[in-house]
Each structure stands twice: as C-alpha cells, then as structure tokens.
Design a protein around this motif. Structure first.
Motif, PDB file in Angstrom:
ATOM      1  N   VAL A  90      42.087   7.259  37.050  1.00 50.99           N
ATOM      2  CA  VAL A  90      40.712   6.743  36.960  1.00 50.99           C
ATOM      3  C   VAL A  90      40.626   5.383  37.656  1.00 50.99           C
ATOM      4  N   LEU A  91      41.601   4.510  37.367  1.00 47.99           N
ATOM      5  CA  LEU A  91      41.553   3.172  37.974  1.00 47.99           C
ATOM      6  C   LEU A  91      41.703   3.256  39.485  1.00 47.99           C
ATOM      7  N   HIS A  92      42.597   4.102  39.923  1.00 45.05           N
ATOM      8  CA  HIS A  92      42.814   4.259  41.361  1.00 45.05           C
ATOM      9  C   HIS A  92      41.525   4.719  42.053  1.00 45.05           C
ATOM     10  N   SER A  93      40.837   5.672  41.426  1.00 50.97           N
ATOM     11  CA  SER A  93      39.593   6.184  42.027  1.00 50.97           C
ATOM     12  C   SER A  93      38.486   5.144  42.005  1.00 50.97           C
ATOM     13  N   CYS A  94      38.381   4.413  40.918  1.00 48.89           N
ATOM     14  CA  CYS A  94      37.335   3.386  40.833  1.00 48.89           C
ATOM     15  C   CYS A  94      37.601   2.279  41.850  1.00 48.89           C
ATOM     16  N   ALA A  95      38.880   1.888  41.984  1.00 44.85           N
ATOM     17  CA  ALA A  95      39.204   0.844  42.962  1.00 44.85           C
ATOM     18  C   ALA A  95      38.847   1.326  44.367  1.00 44.85           C
ATOM     19  N   ALA A  96      39.170   2.598  44.655  1.00 41.13           N
ATOM     20  CA  ALA A  96      38.873   3.142  45.992  1.00 41.13           C
ATOM     21  C   ALA A  96      37.369   3.151  46.253  1.00 41.13           C
ATOM     22  N   ALA A  97      36.581   3.405  45.200  1.00 45.28           N
ATOM     23  CA  ALA A  97      35.119   3.464  45.365  1.00 45.28           C
ATOM     24  C   ALA A  97      34.480   2.085  45.227  1.00 45.28           C
ATOM     25  N   GLY A  98      35.290   1.091  44.844  1.00 47.32           N
ATOM     26  CA  GLY A  98      34.729  -0.256  44.655  1.00 47.32           C
ATOM     27  C   GLY A  98      33.842  -0.374  43.433  1.00 47.32           C
ATOM     28  N   ALA A 100      41.499  -5.787  44.002  1.00 44.26           N
ATOM     29  CA  ALA A 100      40.183  -5.205  44.264  1.00 44.26           C
ATOM     30  C   ALA A 100      39.107  -5.889  43.421  1.00 44.26           C
ATOM     31  N   GLY A 101      39.522  -6.653  42.419  1.00 46.05           N
ATOM     32  CA  GLY A 101      38.553  -7.372  41.575  1.00 46.05           C
ATOM     33  C   GLY A 101      37.670  -6.460  40.755  1.00 46.05           C
ATOM     34  N   ILE A 102      38.204  -5.302  40.341  1.00 49.15           N
ATOM     35  CA  ILE A 102      37.331  -4.345  39.629  1.00 49.15           C
ATOM     36  C   ILE A 102      37.437  -4.435  38.105  1.00 49.15           C
ATOM     37  N   LEU A 103      38.443  -5.164  37.592  1.00 45.90           N
ATOM     38  CA  LEU A 103      38.620  -5.174  36.130  1.00 45.90           C
ATOM     39  C   LEU A 103      37.798  -6.281  35.487  1.00 45.90           C
ATOM     40  N   SER A 104      36.859  -5.878  34.651  1.00 51.84           N
ATOM     41  CA  SER A 104      36.027  -6.822  33.878  1.00 51.84           C
ATOM     42  C   SER A 104      35.609  -8.031  34.707  1.00 51.84           C
ATOM     43  N   PRO A 105      34.872  -7.802  35.804  1.00 48.61           N
ATOM     44  CA  PRO A 105      34.602  -8.902  36.736  1.00 48.61           C
ATOM     45  C   PRO A 105      33.730 -10.024  36.184  1.00 48.61           C
ATOM     46  N   ALA A 106      32.991  -9.759  35.095  1.00 47.05           N
ATOM     47  CA  ALA A 106      32.120 -10.836  34.581  1.00 47.05           C
ATOM     48  C   ALA A 106      32.749 -11.573  33.399  1.00 47.05           C
ATOM     49  N   THR A 107      34.007 -11.277  33.120  1.00 47.49           N
ATOM     50  CA  THR A 107      34.662 -11.841  31.937  1.00 47.49           C
ATOM     51  C   THR A 107      35.591 -13.002  32.287  1.00 47.49           C
ATOM     52  N   LEU A 108      35.641 -13.981  31.413  1.00 50.46           N
ATOM     53  CA  LEU A 108      36.625 -15.065  31.390  1.00 50.46           C
ATOM     54  C   LEU A 108      36.485 -16.127  32.483  1.00 50.46           C
ATOM     55  N   LEU A 109      36.612 -15.729  33.747  1.00 52.43           N
ATOM     56  CA  LEU A 109      36.640 -16.732  34.822  1.00 52.43           C
ATOM     57  C   LEU A 109      35.225 -17.214  35.148  1.00 52.43           C
ATOM     58  N   PRO A 110      35.042 -18.531  35.216  1.00 54.37           N
ATOM     59  CA  PRO A 110      33.688 -19.039  35.493  1.00 54.37           C
ATOM     60  C   PRO A 110      33.213 -18.603  36.876  1.00 54.37           C
TER      61      PRO A 110
END
Ligand code: 2HG
Ligand code: ZN
Length: 453
Positions: A62-70, A443-453
């Motif tokens: 699933v992660l591999h496919s999501c990363a490939a699709a952005g 790819a920056g796909i994991l929880s992009p709106a979390t933690l980092l300002p």
C-alpha cells in the motif's frame, strides 16, 4: 479543520483493492465516518478512503503504491488521538492498522509481541493471564492501540512508576514509505548494536514510518493498593504536595483535579459530592488504606481525605479523575492543550491560565486536571468560538513556554500544535527533524501535516 472533497486520485483505488481486497478499501461516507473524524470533533474530513491491510506485506505494498502515485497516507490505530494526527485533512489515505491485532506473551522473558492494531486493553489482559502486567495504562485502553501509543509516545496514568511508552518498547517492525520493511524484534534486553529505531519512532507521530508490530517489556503485576483523594485548601499546597509525596515508596499515581471538574463529572456520572476544597489530588500507593493515610499525613494544606483499599472504593475514587475527558466532551468541541510545567511553576500556571484564556476568549471555560507528579496539566477549554481558538492556543502555549514548560506533554504535537513547536525546539533541532524526515520518507507522503512546522 477539514477538507471538503475526496482528492485521492481515482486510479489508485483499484490498485489498493488489488492489494488488500475489495472489502478492505472503504470509501462510503457512512462507513468511513469513524475513521475520518477525530475524537475531539475538531479535526478530520467528511469524505475519504480507508485501507485496512491484514499483514505487513500488504502495508508495504500500500505504501509503495501511494508513494508512486504521490498520495499522502495517515497511519491510524484506535483514532483516540487528541491533536489531529490520526485523521486525514486534505485527501490523504487512512491506513488503518487495526487488523494487525495479534498478541503473544513470552512468560519467561516477560515480554509481549503485539501487532500495531492490538488494543492496550488486549495487551494488558494477555499480560495478566501470563502473570505479568503492561506498564502503560490510560482511559482509552480499550480503543487505543500498540502502534498509536508508540507513535505518540503515550503517557497515561502510570508514567510516575513505569515511564512512558518509549520506555516499554524493545523492538519494532515498521514500514518506510517506499515499502521497505525494517524489523528488529529481538528479545534480547541488552542489545547495543547501533541506532535505536524504537526510540526514534516513539513520538514520531506517523511522520517517519508505519509501525506494524512491536515487542514490549512487561512489569511485575500490581500488588494490592490503596487510593486516596485529598482535598487541599490552596492550589499551591496541592502542587507542592504532588512533588513532596514522591518521597514515599510504592506510589503508582498522583493525579490532580479541581472542584469545577468534580461537579461536571458528577453531572454525568452518579458519584457522591466531595467535601469542598480548592484542589484535589488522587494518590495511589501499594499497601492498605492505613499505610497510605500515614504516608500522606504530613503533606501541607490537606483539609480532607477519603481513602479506599477495596476494589469498588478505589474504582469510585478514580472515577472523579478518569471520567473528566468524557464529561468535558458533553459540552461541545474542546480545545485540548496538554502541557507540562516544572513542578515549582505549576501553581503559577494553575492560577494564571483562566485569566489568560478569558483575556482572548471571554466566554471560554478552562478545565484543569492531569498527572501532576510529572507536572502534566491537561488544559481543556470549552465555549470558545472557532475564530478565537487560535488566540486561546497561542496565549496558553506561550504562557507555558514562559514558565519553562513543554507544550506537548503526552498527546503529541500533531496538527494542532505544530506551529508552536519552535517555542520548545531550536532551529537546529527542527532542521535535524526535517533531515530525518526526508531521509526516511523522501516522498514526503507520511502524515505531511503533522509535527513539523
Ligand atoms: C487523560 O489523562 C488523557 O485523561 C486525556 O490524557 C486528557 O482529555 C484530555 O485532555
Ligand atoms: Zn493524560
């Protein structure tokens, strides 16, 4: 905070269905609602896609496919988080780990191996059946999960004795966003072979990798204990006592609540009134009621004490504290500010925070309770109109930082507090966070709106 449309690209859906099966990809609003809106009601999306894999291999695909699709991904356990990190905001796919729920205890080693989706309640009961206990306990025990509690480094009611979740985790299996499986689940208690991935992932809030399994240490089962609720004439004495009482051995909890919270809980739960006081401490200690009564006898400013050492009495005293969250939730959306103060500044905070909140939101009502021996004060604010929420958050978090405290005690930074991370972390630290993030999740796909300002 929410989006208003599903932005997951349609071509991805058949790919995901091919990996996990038709029925494990949910996209009908009625079915997905519980996955898309968080517990506070403040964060989430009305529509979205939820994927429910059964194995680490499916998670990797699933992660591999999501990363490939952005397409971005939000890993989710029991969805009990309170800072918006467990729900989608802008078309992210929800990756629910709940089906990875196996639990097995090694009674000789005193360890548990559990899937990310196992609830903490299931881990606790498996440990108990094998004659052990799990050191983390929290009110959401029957919903919150192993993976979620590691990702948030959950604290809870027993941090005083056993430490937070990070302290329990010996090893993890986790999947990087490119589908790489990292696994180091060795049962060895002494194993100094380089970087500690569990230490890094504990508190990473889903931004670095998706935890799929973990090995945790167990602790000796609890011995019979007594619980006291002490009333104090002054908040300052309660705060000092939360520090001083730690000179006593056998403590397992020191919790704060206030008279307004007691009345609110009593309006929801059938409990007797407590004698009037400015503040209450709940103290739990090994041994019987007499032992606890003499251990707390010299604390300053105690005006009243109720003590119980039978199971029903202990549970009833705990209810005043443990049922705060659900009672406050009956009042509508809650601004949750989970903070730590240095113990010698806790009373200053408890005195100042009301005026700080009403200064920016005149109708705001502050509810204070928490794990005071660790300096942790759960600051809940109700009655704040949406346009004033930001000002309330800003005023309270700046007060905390000015007093030398932490803006995130045990719930994490999430989406809710990332803007204020610089109050506690230097530019060099945040830059290092970013470097770790781009190394593990290029790819920056994991929880992009979390933690980092
Ligand atoms: C607790 O200690 C939880 O009960 C929830 O951490 C706190 O609702 C809260 O703010
Ligand atoms: Zn808490």
């Amino acid at each position: 905070v929410e989006n208003d449309a599903v932005t997951v690209i349609p071509e991805l859906l058949p790919v995901l269905r091919g990996i996990v099966g038709e029925s494990a990809v949910l996209s009908v609003d009625d079915v997905t609602a519980g996955y898309l809106r968080d517990w506070t009601g403040r964060f989430g999306a009305p529509s979205g896609v939820v994927v429910r894999p059964r194995s680490v291999d499916e998670v990797a695909q699933v992660l591999h496919s999501c990363a490939a699709a952005g397409v971005a991904v939000i890993p989710q356990g029991g969805n009990t988080g309170l800072v918006g990190a467990s729900v989608p905001l802008a078309g992210e796919v929800v990756l629910s780990l709940r089906r990875l729920s196996d639990v097995s205890v090694d009674a000789v080693a005193g360890q548990v191996l559990a899937g990310a989706g196992a609830t903490i309640g299931a881990v606790q009961s498996a440990a108990r059946q094998a004659g052990w206990a799990y050191g983390v306990d929290l009110a959401s025990r029957d919903s919150c999960t192993v993976g979620g509690t590691i990702a948030t480094n959950a604290g809870g009611l027993r941090v005083l004795r056993y430490g937070d979740t990070r302290r329990q985790v010996m090893g993890v299996e986790a999947v990087l966003s490119d589908g790489t499986v990292l696994s180091h689940l060795s049962p060895l208690t002494r194993d100094n072979t380089g970087y500690s991935v569990p230490a890094l992932l504990a508190g990473s809030e889903g931004t670095l990798a998706v935890i799929t399994r973990a090995r945790m240490r167990l602790v000796a089962p609890p011995v019979p204990s007594a619980v006291a609720v002490l009333g104090f004439g002054a908040v300052d004495d309660a705060a000092r006592s939360a520090g001083l009482v730690r000179r006593t051995d056998g403590l397992s909890a020191v919790e704060l609540f206030l008279p307004a919270g007691v009345e609110l809980v009593r309006s929801v739960v059938d409990l007797p009134a407590l004698p009037p006081a400015a503040a209450y401490l709940l103290i739990e200690r090994d041994g019987d009621a007499d032992g606890l009564a003499s251990a707390v006898a010299d604390l300053p400013g105690v005006v009243d004490a109720a003590v119980a050492d039978d199971a029903a009495g202990r549970a009833s005293l705990w209810s005043y504290r443990e049922r705060h969250t659900e009672s406050i939730a009956t009042l509508g959306p809650v601004v949750k500010l989970d903070v730590t103060l240095p113990l010698d500044r806790a009373a200053d905070y408890l005195d100042a925070v009301d005026a700080v909140v009403t200064g920016v939101a005149p109708g705001g009502k502050v509810w204070l309770f928490g794990h005071l021996a660790d300096g942790n004060v759960h600051t809940n604010v109700t009655g704040v109109p949406e346009p004033d929420v930001h000002a309330v958050e800003d005023a309270v978090l700046r007060l905390v930082a000015d007093l030398g405290g932490s803006i995130a005690s045990e719930h994490g930074i999430g989406v809710a507090k990332r803007e204020w991370l610089p109050l506690n972390r230097s530019a060099a630290e945040i830059d290092t966070f970013r470097r770790l993030k781009s190394a593990l999740d290029p790819a920056g796909i994991l929880s992009p709106a979390t933690l980092l300002p």
